[in-house]
Design a protein around this motif. Structure first.
Motif, short mmCIF file in Angstrom:
data_model
loop_
_atom_site.label_atom_id
_atom_site.label_comp_id
_atom_site.label_asym_id
_atom_site.label_seq_id
_atom_site.Cartn_x
_atom_site.Cartn_y
_atom_site.Cartn_z
N SER B 11 11.90 6.07 -8.17
CA SER B 11 11.08 5.50 -7.11
C SER B 11 10.09 6.54 -6.59
O SER B 11 10.45 7.70 -6.41
CB SER B 11 12.00 5.07 -5.97
OG SER B 11 11.24 4.59 -4.90
N LYS B 15 4.51 4.74 -10.47
CA LYS B 15 4.39 3.75 -11.54
C LYS B 15 3.38 2.67 -11.15
O LYS B 15 2.45 2.37 -11.89
CB LYS B 15 5.76 3.09 -11.81
CG LYS B 15 6.82 4.08 -12.28
CD LYS B 15 8.14 3.39 -12.55
CE LYS B 15 8.81 2.82 -11.30
NZ LYS B 15 9.18 3.84 -10.32
N THR B 16 3.59 2.12 -9.96
CA THR B 16 2.69 1.06 -9.49
C THR B 16 1.28 1.60 -9.33
O THR B 16 0.30 0.93 -9.68
CB THR B 16 3.22 0.50 -8.15
OG1 THR B 16 4.57 0.09 -8.35
CG2 THR B 16 2.40 -0.67 -7.69
N THR B 29 -3.03 5.27 -0.88
CA THR B 29 -2.10 6.35 -0.57
C THR B 29 -0.80 5.84 0.03
O THR B 29 0.19 6.56 0.05
CB THR B 29 -2.70 7.35 0.43
OG1 THR B 29 -3.21 6.61 1.51
CG2 THR B 29 -3.78 8.19 -0.20
N TYR B 31 2.67 3.90 0.44
CA TYR B 31 3.73 3.51 -0.50
C TYR B 31 4.23 2.11 -0.18
O TYR B 31 4.61 1.82 0.95
CB TYR B 31 4.87 4.52 -0.41
CG TYR B 31 6.12 4.08 -1.14
CD1 TYR B 31 6.10 3.81 -2.50
CD2 TYR B 31 7.31 3.94 -0.45
CE1 TYR B 31 7.24 3.39 -3.16
CE2 TYR B 31 8.47 3.53 -1.10
CZ TYR B 31 8.42 3.25 -2.46
OH TYR B 31 9.56 2.84 -3.10
N GLY B 69 11.93 1.46 -9.10
CA GLY B 69 12.66 2.69 -9.36
C GLY B 69 13.95 2.75 -8.56
O GLY B 69 14.89 3.45 -8.92
N ASP B 131 -2.97 15.87 -9.19
CA ASP B 131 -3.86 16.35 -8.11
C ASP B 131 -3.11 17.20 -7.10
O ASP B 131 -3.70 17.90 -6.30
CB ASP B 131 -4.52 15.15 -7.42
CG ASP B 131 -3.50 14.16 -6.89
OD1 ASP B 131 -3.26 14.14 -5.68
OD2 ASP B 131 -2.90 13.42 -7.71
N1 LIG Z 1 -1.31 12.48 -4.57
C1 LIG Z 1 -0.92 11.49 -5.39
N2 LIG Z 1 -0.14 10.52 -4.89
C2 LIG Z 1 0.24 9.53 -5.72
C3 LIG Z 1 -0.15 9.50 -7.09
N3 LIG Z 1 0.40 8.41 -7.64
C4 LIG Z 1 1.10 7.78 -6.68
N4 LIG Z 1 1.01 8.44 -5.51
C5 LIG Z 1 1.62 8.08 -4.23
O1 LIG Z 1 3.01 8.09 -4.39
C6 LIG Z 1 3.62 7.04 -3.64
C7 LIG Z 1 4.47 6.17 -4.52
O2 LIG Z 1 3.70 5.54 -5.51
P1 LIG Z 1 4.13 4.18 -6.20
O3 LIG Z 1 3.19 3.91 -7.29
O4 LIG Z 1 4.33 3.12 -5.19
O5 LIG Z 1 5.56 4.60 -6.78
P2 LIG Z 1 6.51 3.76 -7.73
O6 LIG Z 1 6.88 4.65 -8.86
O7 LIG Z 1 5.89 2.47 -8.07
O8 LIG Z 1 7.80 3.54 -6.81
P3 LIG Z 1 8.86 2.33 -6.85
O9 LIG Z 1 8.09 1.07 -6.81
O10 LIG Z 1 9.72 2.51 -5.63
O11 LIG Z 1 9.66 2.49 -8.09
C8 LIG Z 1 2.47 6.28 -3.00
O12 LIG Z 1 2.35 6.73 -1.67
C9 LIG Z 1 1.27 6.68 -3.81
O13 LIG Z 1 0.09 6.67 -3.03
C10 LIG Z 1 -0.99 10.56 -7.57
O14 LIG Z 1 -1.38 10.63 -8.73
N5 LIG Z 1 -1.33 11.51 -6.67
#
Ligand SMILES: Nc1nc2c(ncn2[C@@H]2O[C@H](COP(=O)(O)OP(=O)(O)OP(=O)(O)O)[C@@H](O)[C@H]2O)c(=O)[nH]1
Ligand SMILES: [Mg+2]
Lengths: 798, 210
Positions: B11, B15-16, B29, B31, B69, B131
């Protein structure tokens, strides 16, 4: 054939078979449906699809297996969806397809087909989204069997996710607006939740456990509706606050279901962004006070606070707590504690406070009062020492402020409850808190600038500073105490008087550590003292006072680690010499010499120490001539008395240089290049910019004869070694190097004659050596030396 | 042609966010947790061969499955792994734990999806949040070692940022290309007996209460 067990539960052993059979039929009908699509045969496609969908009426499958079957069906329905779109693109009115789908006899297949057709109807823009969506969500009420209904509604949400009149979508306008999208999802959510809750009360009471288990598996079907809501572009903070959250919370409270309530709140916390939560915290918390008794409100509050704290921890985040949010949580927590006093275990209580504390630390880094309040509440709740779960929770709680990046050292030290709370923990956990605190303080590198700060910090670090250390092995102890010793470098302040006071306080605290610890900590204090001595300029504590501190520290160290103490004395001697404090310097050197005589454990330590002593004497440029002579003579005596002959030989040769010391700049005859380094040193003693007047004292004397005596003695010793099994020829080469050095330094007694003699001797000896590594090493060294002799033209070489 | 891509990882690894960047060119940004599983589709031109020129390229529809996740948001199991043509494993370079869990994700995927050829099933590894280089806690080298250890051939590895849109496209393209070159497309269902009328459904109509 008994398809169901007598109690009505799907038979577990038969699951693979049921699933395989149903899947096969789905694939078969799917195949015919696809064929019909290919043949542009709408009635055939609908008929086969509806036959396929009939498989979803089964009651034989557990939720997970039903889900698998459902996924297979959805895969097939996507072909139908594409077929419908194609038909519309080719001119068939979408309304016709929608109508045809309604004709299917069985309720469940009909609704799946209708939804598929309805989504196409909307997506092809032939009907207003709001009307069709409303139709579908109402018609889906036709299925009241919980599991089937739940999946059907999941399909509805899924199929229509791209058909919502969301802000910015192409359906906005005639199709409605985001409020219709919200309304659609909320309705679907409401019905989904109702079906889910109803499951609880269907069937015999004996099956309650199994039903609960099934419900827990099905819960994501309810939660996905909330995900859809959170994905709507048109739902901003204010719409969330006015149109989304209130109906959601109403559902939560009114369903009065102990499984649904915490789950739905958990979903809400997770799927909506931090900003939304911060804007609506009060309603959320109010809802938390209206839940069923069985619901663990603590973990809900915790989840919300942890989420917000995490958000605040992210880089470039703006999620800092708004005024009032902390108080709201705090009030809610206190109310909870008040109302559920009996039910709450101590561990629960601590956990709740820990979440609150973490929230305060991360979201309100400036508001120490919040952190203090949490700690005070925790202190009030803990009357005795804690163990087990309670201890684990307390440890977690304490780690929040102690290891947070947000806390400055100064803030940390205002938290008077921390030290007493750590004392409630079992020793290992207490140590862990102390270690994390120490690491954080060292990483943070904030200055320890007052004795009070030292006392407070040491109260937290206490388990590392004193007490039983017998359980620690040497390596672990060294690592730990080296970190502790690093505290000495944090003793900094504008005023050198303050630094001195801080250092003294720290020394008193660390001094209680016992011999194993002080062996590592006292050296650091002493060296920090020497740094201070160089700059000390306070009205109260002069360099002399600081030297006295170093003396005491080194003396204490002498009892536990004499070799280290000896090095400290020597370093102090040099520092004092650089400041022209001759008497002090002499005192330090004498202490080193005494340690040498009385305390060193073995000859190896002696050799090492003696090297340092010779080095120090040579570097002590301002040493009084008489003192110097006495010390040089003494060192040479020590060298001659070393236990091993080769050591004697080497060290006596090294001592030869003591009798030809480098001359102070003004004593050298030829005008030297500007001695920049020396001026710098002097300038730090007094702050006067011009070069200080050189001390009008007699410089150290050179004695060519003593030099020669040393070298000859060294040679004799080397000779005596020649009877041993492996004659150390290398010694002769080393001695030759010393001769050369003195020849270059201008000692009139060292003539090329000596060099020639030695060269002849060595050449002869080397020849007799056995081939091997030892010989190669000597030859290499010797070749270098010969190259030097040649380059300088000292003597003719063959 | 439809290619099924499954994207897995702890999580919060992004991924999303990666999916949103790839499909919608957007990043947020804040979540928002994923619950259950959901897919997005995107059409792309793609060659099965890395060296292939445009002539070989076919139009494929990528059906990319985004998953939760957090385990508790996956309570109905992971039936949707089945039929995947490629799996993307994601970790966050600032979270060592998410890297350590790659093993678990990979094994769970292989067990649950049970592809015909477990040895050569294609995976792509993504190290996200590039980043935030300053907060990096998983060295590139470490991940590359892991990739080498877990594959008989090369396991493609990308360091991406969903936020800055770095390498996101490349990673998904690679995944698509692997899926295509695998040729693991499932054989279409062929009925045992071809009848002109579809066989009547024999669902358990007695227990129906619709
Ligand atoms: N700085 C930065 N933040 C990121 C990046 N990718 C995702 N985030 C941040 O990380 C957090 C989680 O991102 P998600 O894409 O929702 O994570 P996920 O893997 O889908 O999580 P689950 O759905 O719980 O499994 C969010 O606040 C995003 O904005 C990145 O490349 N750089
Ligand atoms: Mg997600």
């Amino acid at each position: 054939m008994a398809l169901r067990q007598s109690n009505g539960a799907p038979s577990v052993e038969q699951q693979p078979r049921y699933l395989a059979e149903a899947s096969r039929r789905v694939q078969e009908q799917g195949f015919y449906a696809k064929k019909a699509c290919g043949a542009r045969d709408l009635p055939g496609a609908l008929r086969h699809s509806s036959d396929m969908l009939r498989e979803l009426r089964t009651s034989l499958l557990t939720p997970r297996n039903y889900y698998e079957l459902y996924m297979k069906v959805c895969d097939e329905l996507r072909h139908l969806d594409q077929f419908f779109q194609q038909l519309v693109a080719d001119g068939t009115p979408a309304a016709d397809i929608y109508e045809r789908a309604q004709a299917c006899g069985d309720v469940l297949p009909r609704l799946y087909l209708l939804i598929t057709a309805g989504a196409v109807y909307v997506k092809t823009m032939q009907a207003p989204a709001r009307d069709i969506l409303h139709d579908l969500v109402e018609m889906a009420k036709g299925v009241q069997h919980p599991m089937r209904g739940l999946f059907l509604r999941h399909y509805l949400a899924q199929a229509c996710k791209d058909a919502l009149p969301d802000t910015g979508s192409k359906f906005e306008g005639d199709g409605g607006d985001v409020s219709h999208a919200v309304d659609f999802i909320l309705r679907n959510f409401g019905e989904t939740n109702r079906l889910w809750v109803r499951m609880q009360n269907q069937g015999p009471a004996s099956q309650k456990k199994r039903r609960e288990e099934e419900r827990k598996q099905l819960k994501i079907l309810v939660g996905t509706n909330l995900v859809r809501l959170s994905q709507l572009e048109g739902v901003d903070e204010s719409r969330y606050a006015s149109d989304v959250l209130p109906p959601l919370l109403e559902q939560v409270v009114n369903c009065r279901d102990a499984i649904a309530q915490p789950y739905l709140l958990d979903c809400i916390i997770n799927v909506f962004p931090d900003e939304f939560h911060l804007a609506t915290l009060d309603s959320f918390l109010t809802c938390c006070t209206q839940l069923r008794d069985k619901v663990c409100v603590r973990s809900i509050l915790e989840a919300m606070m942890r989420r917000l704290a995490n958000g605040a921890r992210q880089e470039d985040s703006e999620v800092l707590g708004p005024p009032g949010a902390f108080d709201a949580f705090d009030a809610c927590a206190s109310r909870l504690v008040e109302e559920k006093k009996e039910a709450l275990k101590v561990a629960d209580l601590i956990q709740l406070r820990a979440a609150l504390l973490e929230f305060a630390v991360e979201c309100y880094p400036g508001e120490l009062e919040y952190v203090q309040r949490c700690l005070a509440q925790t202190s009030a709740a803990i009357m005795n020492d804690v163990v087990g779960d309670d201890a684990m929770e307390l440890e977690t709680l304490l780690l929040a402020p102690v290891s947070s990046q947000q806390m400055t050292l100064a803030s940390l030290l205002t938290l008077d409850d921390i030290a007493p709370l750590t004392r409630r923990l079992p020793i290992e956990q207490r140590k862990n808190v102390a270690r994390r605190c120490l690491r954080r303080v060292l990483d943070g590198d904030d200055a320890l600038d007052s004795p009070e700060a030292v006392v407070k910090l040491c109260a937290i670090l206490e388990p590392l500073l004193c007490g039983d250390d017998s359980s620690m092995n040497d390596e672990a102890l060294e690592k730990e105490q080296t970190s502790v010793a690093s505290l000495a470098h944090l003793c900094r302040s504008e005023s050198t008087d303050d630094v001195f006071r801080v250092l003294g306080t720290l020394r008193r605290a660390l001094g209680k550590g016992g011999s194993r610890r002080t062996a590592y900590t006292l050296p650091a204090l002493a060296y920090r003292g020497l740094e201070l001595a160089r700059v000390a300029n306070g009205p109260e504590f002069s360099a002399r006072k600081v030297f006295q501190f170093v003396h005491e520290t080194a003396t204490a160290l002498a009892g536990v680690a004499p070799a280290r103490a000896l090095r400290v004395f020597l370093a102090a001697a040099l520092e004092a010499d650089a400041q022209c404090l001759g008497a002090i310097s002499y005192e330090f050197v004498s202490q080193a010499f005494i340690l040498y005589e009385d305390e060193l454990p073995d000859s190896k330590a002696q050799v090492k120490a003696l090297r340092s002593m010779v080095g120090t004497l040579l570097a002590a440029e301002n040493c009084d001539a008489a003192d110097y002579d006495a010390l040089a003579a003494k060192a040479t005596q020590y060298a001659a008395k070393l236990f091993r002959k080769p050591d004697q030989c080497r060290m006596v040769a090294a001592c030869s240089h003591l009798f030809w010391p480098p001359q102070r700049v003004e004593a050298v005859e030829a005008p030297p290049p500007a001695p920049a380094a020396e001026d710098d040193d002097a300038a730090t003693v007094e702050d006067a910019p011009p070069p200080p007047p050189a001390p009008k004292k007699e410089g150290r004397k050179r004695d060519p004869k003593r030099v020669l005596e040393c070298l000859q003695r060294s040679l004799k010793t080397a000779d005596a070694c020649m009877t041993s099994a492996q004659p150390p020829i290398s010694l002769f080469v080393e001695i030759l190097d010393h001769y050369l050095a003195h020849l270059e330094a201008g000692n009139p007694l060292i003539t090329p004659k000596y060099i020639a003699g030695l060269v002849a001797l060595i050449t002869e000896h080397v020849e007799t050596m056995e081939a091997g590594e030892a010989r190669e090493a000597v030859e290499r060294h010797y070749a270098n030396t010969r190259a030097l002799i040649k380059a300088r033209g000292v003597i003719e070489l063959d | 042609m439809l290619l099924k891509v499954v994207i897995l990882g702890d999580s919060g690894v992004g991924k999303t966010a990666l999916l949103n960047q790839f499909v919608n060119n957007r990043f947020s940004t804040s979540y928002k947790a994923t619950i259950g599983a959901d897919f997005l589709t995107k059409e792309a031109f793609c060659g099965a061969n890395a060296r292939s020129v445009a002539i070989d390229e076919t139009l494929v529809t990528l059906q990319i499955w985004d998953t939760a996740g957090q385990e508790r948001f996956q309570s109905l199991g992971v039936g949707f792994y089945r039929g995947a043509d490629v799996c993307i494993l994601v970790y966050d370079i600032t979270q060592p734990k998410s890297f350590e869990n790659l093993d678990t994700w990979r094994i769970e995927f292989l067990t649950q999806a049970s592809p015909s050829d477990t040895q050569n099933f294609p995976f792509v590894v993504i190290a996200n949040k590039l980043d935030r280089e300053n907060d990096r806690r998983v060295a590139t080298q470490r991940a590359q070692t892991w990739c080498a250890k877990n594959s008989t051939s090369i396991l493609p590895f990308f360091e991406t940022s969903a936020k800055a849109a770095t390498e996101v496209e490349a990673a998904f393209r690679k995944a698509a290309q692997l899926a295509l070159s695998q040729g693991t497309m499932q054989a279409d269902f062929i009925p045992e007996t071809i009848s002109f009328r579809g066989s009547p459904a024999n669902g358990d109509s007695k227990s129906s209460c619709c």
